[in-house]
Design a protein around this motif. Structure first.
Motif, PDB file in Angstrom:
ATOM      1  N   GLU A 149      -4.184  20.220  -8.373  1.00 50.24           N
ATOM      2  CA  GLU A 149      -4.605  20.912  -9.597  1.00 50.24           C
ATOM      3  C   GLU A 149      -6.107  20.805  -9.807  1.00 50.24           C
ATOM      4  OE1 GLU A 149      -2.178  18.995 -12.465  1.00 50.24           O
ATOM      5  OE2 GLU A 149      -0.328  20.005 -11.794  1.00 50.24           O
ATOM      6  N   ARG A 150      -6.672  19.636  -9.467  1.00 45.73           N
ATOM      7  CA  ARG A 150      -8.124  19.472  -9.569  1.00 45.73           C
ATOM      8  C   ARG A 150      -8.845  20.385  -8.600  1.00 45.73           C
ATOM      9  NH1 ARG A 150     -10.326  13.402  -9.868  1.00 45.73           N
ATOM     10  NH2 ARG A 150     -12.162  14.635  -9.343  1.00 45.73           N
ATOM     11  N   LEU A 151      -8.328  20.478  -7.393  1.00 50.39           N
ATOM     12  CA  LEU A 151      -8.942  21.376  -6.412  1.00 50.39           C
ATOM     13  C   LEU A 151      -8.891  22.824  -6.887  1.00 50.39           C
ATOM     14  CD1 LEU A 151      -7.709  20.287  -2.868  1.00 50.39           C
ATOM     15  CD2 LEU A 151     -10.045  20.287  -3.726  1.00 50.39           C
ATOM     16  N   ALA A 152      -7.725  23.212  -7.383  1.00 48.99           N
ATOM     17  CA  ALA A 152      -7.543  24.589  -7.826  1.00 48.99           C
ATOM     18  C   ALA A 152      -8.469  24.946  -8.978  1.00 48.99           C
ATOM     19  CB  ALA A 152      -6.087  24.816  -8.226  1.00 48.99           C
ATOM     20  N   ALA A 153      -8.812  23.952  -9.792  1.00 48.99           N
ATOM     21  CA  ALA A 153      -9.668  24.205 -10.954  1.00 48.99           C
ATOM     22  C   ALA A 153     -11.151  24.152 -10.624  1.00 48.99           C
ATOM     23  CB  ALA A 153      -9.347  23.183 -12.051  1.00 48.99           C
ATOM     24  N   ASP A 154     -11.511  23.734  -9.413  1.00 43.90           N
ATOM     25  CA  ASP A 154     -12.917  23.601  -9.017  1.00 43.90           C
ATOM     26  C   ASP A 154     -13.454  24.959  -8.578  1.00 43.90           C
ATOM     27  OD1 ASP A 154     -15.381  23.016  -7.918  1.00 43.90           O
ATOM     28  OD2 ASP A 154     -14.707  21.187  -6.934  1.00 43.90           O
ATOM     29  N   PRO A 155     -14.419  25.525  -9.307  1.00 40.58           N
ATOM     30  CA  PRO A 155     -14.920  26.864  -8.952  1.00 40.58           C
ATOM     31  C   PRO A 155     -15.605  26.921  -7.593  1.00 40.58           C
ATOM     32  CG  PRO A 155     -16.292  25.839 -10.657  1.00 40.58           C
ATOM     33  CD  PRO A 155     -15.096  24.973 -10.497  1.00 40.58           C
ATOM     34  N   GLU A 156     -16.027  25.774  -7.068  1.00 45.22           N
ATOM     35  CA  GLU A 156     -16.701  25.764  -5.765  1.00 45.22           C
ATOM     36  C   GLU A 156     -15.812  26.317  -4.656  1.00 45.22           C
ATOM     37  OE1 GLU A 156     -18.586  22.572  -2.539  1.00 45.22           O
ATOM     38  OE2 GLU A 156     -17.919  21.881  -4.500  1.00 45.22           O
ATOM     39  N   TRP A 157     -14.482  26.118  -4.779  1.00 45.38           N
ATOM     40  CA  TRP A 157     -13.583  26.476  -3.692  1.00 45.38           C
ATOM     41  C   TRP A 157     -12.916  27.829  -3.884  1.00 45.38           C
ATOM     42  CZ3 TRP A 157     -14.968  23.818   0.149  1.00 45.38           C
ATOM     43  CH2 TRP A 157     -15.292  22.465   0.039  1.00 45.38           C
ATOM     44  N   ASP A 158     -13.063  28.435  -5.046  1.00 43.25           N
ATOM     45  CA  ASP A 158     -12.546  29.786  -5.278  1.00 43.25           C
ATOM     46  C   ASP A 158     -11.060  29.896  -4.926  1.00 43.25           C
ATOM     47  OD1 ASP A 158     -12.691  32.459  -6.046  1.00 43.25           O
ATOM     48  OD2 ASP A 158     -13.194  33.157  -4.013  1.00 43.25           O
ATOM     49  N   VAL A 159     -10.279  28.937  -5.418  1.00 40.74           N
ATOM     50  CA  VAL A 159      -8.836  28.960  -5.192  1.00 40.74           C
ATOM     51  C   VAL A 159      -8.197  30.020  -6.087  1.00 40.74           C
ATOM     52  CG1 VAL A 159      -6.700  27.626  -5.341  1.00 40.74           C
ATOM     53  CG2 VAL A 159      -8.806  26.538  -4.530  1.00 40.74           C
ATOM     54  N   ARG A 160      -7.350  30.841  -5.506  1.00 36.70           N
ATOM     55  CA  ARG A 160      -6.738  31.936  -6.255  1.00 36.70           C
ATOM     56  C   ARG A 160      -5.498  31.463  -7.009  1.00 36.70           C
ATOM     57  NH1 ARG A 160      -6.490  35.428  -0.848  1.00 36.70           N
ATOM     58  NH2 ARG A 160      -5.615  33.388  -0.292  1.00 36.70           N
ATOM     59  N   ARG A 161      -5.143  32.231  -8.032  1.00 34.24           N
ATOM     60  CA  ARG A 161      -3.959  31.895  -8.822  1.00 34.24           C
ATOM     61  C   ARG A 161      -2.711  31.886  -7.949  1.00 34.24           C
ATOM     62  NH1 ARG A 161      -0.086  34.619 -11.978  1.00 34.24           N
ATOM     63  NH2 ARG A 161       0.614  33.393 -13.784  1.00 34.24           N
ATOM     64  N   ARG A 162      -2.647  32.810  -6.998  1.00 34.67           N
ATOM     65  CA  ARG A 162      -1.495  32.856  -6.097  1.00 34.67           C
ATOM     66  C   ARG A 162      -1.379  31.559  -5.288  1.00 34.67           C
ATOM     67  NH1 ARG A 162       1.992  36.168  -3.447  1.00 34.67           N
ATOM     68  NH2 ARG A 162       2.373  35.735  -1.244  1.00 34.67           N
ATOM     69  N   ASP A 163      -2.523  31.014  -4.871  1.00 28.13           N
ATOM     70  CA  ASP A 163      -2.501  29.750  -4.133  1.00 28.13           C
ATOM     71  C   ASP A 163      -1.890  28.637  -4.975  1.00 28.13           C
ATOM     72  OD1 ASP A 163      -3.823  30.892  -1.903  1.00 28.13           O
ATOM     73  OD2 ASP A 163      -5.765  30.586  -2.866  1.00 28.13           O
ATOM     74  N   ARG A 164      -2.270  28.598  -6.242  1.00 27.64           N
ATOM     75  CA  ARG A 164      -1.725  27.574  -7.137  1.00 27.64           C
ATOM     76  C   ARG A 164      -0.210  27.706  -7.271  1.00 27.64           C
ATOM     77  NH1 ARG A 164      -5.742  27.167 -12.382  1.00 27.64           N
ATOM     78  NH2 ARG A 164      -7.728  27.280 -11.293  1.00 27.64           N
ATOM     79  N   LEU A 165       0.256  28.929  -7.449  1.00 27.54           N
ATOM     80  CA  LEU A 165       1.683  29.156  -7.643  1.00 27.54           C
ATOM     81  C   LEU A 165       2.474  28.799  -6.388  1.00 27.54           C
ATOM     82  CD1 LEU A 165       1.554  32.543  -9.597  1.00 27.54           C
ATOM     83  CD2 LEU A 165       2.012  30.269 -10.520  1.00 27.54           C
TER      84      LEU A 165
END
Length: 279
Positions: A235-251
Motif C-alpha cells: 500500500e505504501r508503494l502504491a501511494a508513492d507518486p515516484e513509482w506511478d502505480v496504477r489503480r488496477r495494479d493495486r486492485l
C-alpha cells in the motif's frame, strides 16, 4: 591487498545444523575473486567450532560480543565486507556453484543495473527439493525499476525472493542505510525496493540458490503478521507518486495477496510433513 570483486556475508546465530553446508556451498563457487565473511552473532552452540574447522584464506570470521537484533546483525555483516558487490546468504541456505560467476558477470558489466536476482530452489530440512526454479515470474531479463515496483504491488508477496538469490552494490546499500529494522518479515523486499531507486533490475532465468524451509517456520500467528506487513508495504508503494502505480495494479495485488499467502503456507506444510516422515 586489493579488495575482492564480490563479498559474500553470512550472518549466523545458533547455526550449527546447516552452517557447514552453507559455508561449503560458498567456498565451492566457480568464481574465484570473492571473500566470505561469517558474522557469528554470539552463538552458544557449535557455530564457532564449525567455523574453526574451515581453513580457507577467503573465509573471515567475525563475532559479536552480544546478540544483536536481526536488522542490526545483518547490517553489521554487510559492513564487514570489502568488495563493491555484495551477497547476503542466510546460514541455512545454499548457493549453486555458478551463482557468483553468473551474477557478477551481469552486475559488474552494467553500471546502470542496481540489483540482480535469480530464481531459486526450495528445499526442506534435509536439503531435499520441494520446488524448483521459483520466483521472478514476468521479471526475467532487464526490467526497468518502475515496472518491477508495479509487479511487486500486483504480486501480493515477494516476487524477487530472499537475500541468497540477490546481488547488489555496496555503495547503494550504504546510501539507503541498509536493512530497515522497522520491517520484520519483508525486510529484504523493503531493501530491494530502495535499491531500485538507483537503477534497473535484472532477473536471471536459472536457479542459482536454494532457500531452506523448515518445519519451525510454520506459525499461524507469524503468517498473519507477515501478511499484514506485506500488505502495508504494498500500500505504501502504491501511494508513492515516484513509482506511478496504477489503480488496477493495486486492485490486482489486493486480490492476489491471499493466494500468495496460501501458496507459502502450503510450502511450509510440505516441509513439515517431509521432516516428520523422516524421523
Amino acid at each position: 591487498m586489493s579488495a575482492p570483486a564480490v563479498s559474500v556475508c553470512v550472518p549466523a546465530y545458533q547455526a550449527e545444523r546447516y552452517l557447514a553446508d552453507t559455508v561449503s556451498s560458498v567456498l565451492s563457487q566457480t568464481f574465484a575473486d570473492f571473500e566470505l565473511v561469517v558474522l557469528d552473532n554470539a552463538s552458544t552452540d557449535r557455530t564457532p567450532e564449525i567455523l574453526a574447522g574451515f581453513c580457507d584464506p577467503r573465509l573471515r570470521v567475525v563475532r559479536n560480543e552480544r546478540v544483536l537484533p536481526l536488522a542490526d546483525n545483518w547490517n553489521r555483516a554487510v559492513a564487514e565486507t570489502t568488495g563493491p558487490l555484495v551477497k547476503l546468504v542466510c546460514a541455512d541456505d545454499l548457493l549453486h556453484p555458478r551463482c557468483l560467476e553468473r551474477q557478477h558477470a551481469v552486475l559488474a558489466g552494467d553500471p546502470a543495473l542496481a540489483l540482480v536476482c535469480s530464481r531459486r530452489d526450495l528445499i526442506n530440512e534435509e536439503a531435499r527439493l520441494i520446488s524448483r526454479n521459483r520466483g521472478l515470474r514476468g521479471l526475467v531479463g532487464r526490467v526497468p525499476s518502475p515496472v518491477v515496483i508495479r509487479k511487486i504491488v500486483r504480486h501480493g508477496g515477494n516476487p524477487l525472493g530472499e537475500p541468497g538469490g540477490a546481488l547488489f552494490r555496496r555503495e547503494h546499500f550504504d546510501a539507503v542505510k541498509g536493512f530497515d529494522a522497522r520491517w520484520q518479515f519483508p525486510m529484504d523486499l523493503a531493501l530491494w525496493i530502495r535499491l531500485l531507486e538507483f537503477g534497473d533490475f535484472y532477473g536471471m532465468r536459472e536457479s542459482l540458490a536454494a532457500f531452506r524451509i523448515g518445519r519451525g517456520s510454520v506459525s499461524a500467528r507469524a503468517q498473519r503478521a507477515e501478511y499484514a506487513e506485506q500488505r502495508y508495504l504494498s500500500e505504501r508503494l502504491a501511494a508513492d507518486p515516484e513509482w506511478d502505480v496504477r489503480r488496477r495494479d493495486r486492485l490486482v495485488g489486493a486480490a492476489k495477496a491471499p493466494g500468495a499467502r496460501l501458496r507459502r503456507q502450503a510450502l511450509f506444510l510440505i516441509a513439515k510433513r517431509q521432516a516428520e516422515r523422516a524421523e
